[in-house]
Design an enzyme around this catalytic site. Structure first.
Site, short mmCIF file in Angstrom:
data_model
loop_
_atom_site.label_atom_id
_atom_site.label_comp_id
_atom_site.label_asym_id
_atom_site.label_seq_id
_atom_site.Cartn_x
_atom_site.Cartn_y
_atom_site.Cartn_z
N LYS A 17 1.76 1.36 6.74
CA LYS A 17 1.33 2.49 7.57
C LYS A 17 0.35 1.92 8.59
O LYS A 17 -0.84 2.26 8.59
CB LYS A 17 0.70 3.57 6.67
CG LYS A 17 0.30 4.84 7.38
CD LYS A 17 1.45 5.75 7.74
CE LYS A 17 0.93 6.95 8.52
NZ LYS A 17 2.02 7.83 9.03
N TYR A 43 -5.26 -0.14 -6.27
CA TYR A 43 -5.26 -0.36 -7.72
C TYR A 43 -6.38 -1.28 -8.19
O TYR A 43 -6.56 -1.46 -9.40
CB TYR A 43 -3.90 -0.92 -8.16
CG TYR A 43 -2.84 0.15 -8.27
CD1 TYR A 43 -2.25 0.67 -7.13
CD2 TYR A 43 -2.44 0.64 -9.51
CE1 TYR A 43 -1.28 1.66 -7.22
CE2 TYR A 43 -1.47 1.62 -9.60
CZ TYR A 43 -0.90 2.13 -8.46
OH TYR A 43 0.06 3.10 -8.56
C1 IPM Z 1 4.19 2.91 -12.54
C2 IPM Z 1 3.20 3.90 -13.05
C3 IPM Z 1 1.82 3.25 -13.11
C4 IPM Z 1 1.44 2.84 -11.70
C5 IPM Z 1 0.72 4.13 -13.74
C6 IPM Z 1 1.13 4.64 -15.10
C7 IPM Z 1 -0.59 3.41 -13.82
O1 IPM Z 1 3.20 5.05 -12.26
O2 IPM Z 1 4.41 1.89 -13.22
O3 IPM Z 1 4.77 3.11 -11.47
O4 IPM Z 1 0.85 3.64 -10.96
O5 IPM Z 1 1.75 1.72 -11.33
#
Ligand code: IPM
Ligand code: MN
Length: 363
Positions: free
Chosen positions: A193, A142
């Protein structure tokens, strides 16, 4: 007596305003009896607002939101594949920006089968499905590190880097151990993993082992993420607390929502446990534009997220009335879910407002 809780409300898009509206009615009904005080301020951040104004959420907005005790978010996002929202502009620009900038390093996602709610798992009951996922929320894939070379040619190269830091893994793992310690079973499973992710996984695995030495009262286990998916379906009772990095946590918590009755029930908290910035609470589901504006969305996940907001923010701020109010709302939700027995949560036939009223009646 603590000052009133300052709540920033981002109702967002689609069904967001409806489910947040239902939850705010529950709060208005629950707060006085508990002595909980709050002030709510609405913010327009959403896909619709972006399409209208070109504004997503900037540094001044972040600075403004930092003045609040907690953020309550419905859902942000427009129609799938809307070209105006391409490239994750809303996900990156609102949701992930808030998580990163406010250092909400824990994404807390309970997986609890409530009374009366149907699970797709055969022969499993509330006694078997009762765990909580502690998803790391500020690192991993992320971080958005990566890029393209020769994009659009036959020799296109793209990469996207998984980031694990000792600091990030340790603070998340310590949070999970602290949480496990408060629970009856005192059991914590690391999910990763490590057989393939021999660098990032190794950082997590060694950190987990080292931190475990400080928690001799907590029993520990380790599962690869693929095996975890199998256990969540076949033997969910093995889990009490799971600690997991961001991307795997995203995936397994959708599975968790499914075994606990679906997205209509799944609540979450993006926590800054240190209280250096507000935490943010939201249902796991999205904006569901296809059913927006019809008073048919189930607000239970949002109401339950509000309960979590009050308990967690109350804990961080030392506000006992807020904790009591959060507990009362959580109990009311559990008192209402038997009404969904034999029905689907998403198509129960009860309207958004009617379900909100059921919770108010149960308070
Ligand atoms: C979540 C969602 C988000 C994530 C997206 C919308 C960016 O799927 O809150 O789980 O991937 O964290
Ligand atoms: Mn997700």
């Amino acid at each position: 007596m603590p000052a009133p809780l300052k709540l920033a409300i981002i109702a967002g898009d689609g069904i967001g305003p409806e489910v947040v509206g239902a939850a705010m009615n529950v709060l208005a009904a629950a707060a006085p009896g508990c002595g909980a005080k709050y002030e709510a301020t609405e913010f327009p951040f959403s896909a619709a607002h972006y399409i209208e104004t070109g504004h997503v959420l900037d540094d001044a907005d972040i600075a403004e939101l930092k003045k609040y005790d907690a953020i309550f978010l419905g859902a942000v996002g427009g129609q799938p594949n809307d070209p105006r929202l391409a490239g994750g502009v809303i996900e990156k620009g609102i949701l992930l920006k808030l998580r990163f900038e406010l250092d909400q390093y824990i994404n807390l996602r309970p997986v609890t089968l409530y009374p009366g709610i149907d699970t797709p798992l055969k022969n499993k009951t509330s006694a078997d499905i009762d765990f909580v996922c502690v998803r790391e929320n500020t690192e991993d894939l992320y971080c958005g590190i990566g890029g393209f070379v020769r994009k659009g040619t036959p020799h296109e190269v793209s990469n996207q880097t998984m980031v694990a830091t000792r600091f990030g893994a340790e603070r998340c793992i310590r949070y999970a151990f602290d949480l496990a310690r408060t629970r009856q079973r005192k059991h914590l499973t690391l999910v990763h993993k490590t057989n393939v992710l021999t660098f990032a996984g190794d950082t997590w695995f060694r950190t987990f082992k080292e931190v475990a030495a400080d928690y001799p009262d907590v029993k520990t286990d380790y599962h690869h993420v693929d095996a975890c998916c199998m256990y969540m379906v076949a033997k969910p009772e093995v889990y009490d607390v799971i600690v997991v990095p961001n991307m795997f946590g995203d995936i397994i918590t959708d599975l968790g929502a499914a075994i606990a009755g679906g997205m209509g029930i799944a609540s979450s908290g993006n926590l800054n446990p240190d209280g250096t910035a507000p935490s943010m609470f939201e249902p796991v589901h999205g904006s569901a534009p296809d059913i927006a504006g019809q008073n048919i969305a189930n607000p239970i996940a949002t109401i339950d997220s509000l309960g979590l907001l009050l308990r967690e923010t109350g804990r961080i701020k030392g506000d006992k009335a807020a904790i009591a109010c959060g507990e009362k709302i959580g109990a009311a939700v559990k008192a209402v879910t038997p009404k969904f027995a034999g029905k689907s949560l998403d198509r129960s036939g009860y309207g958004t407002d009617a379900i909100g009223q059921m919770v108010i009646d149960a308070l």
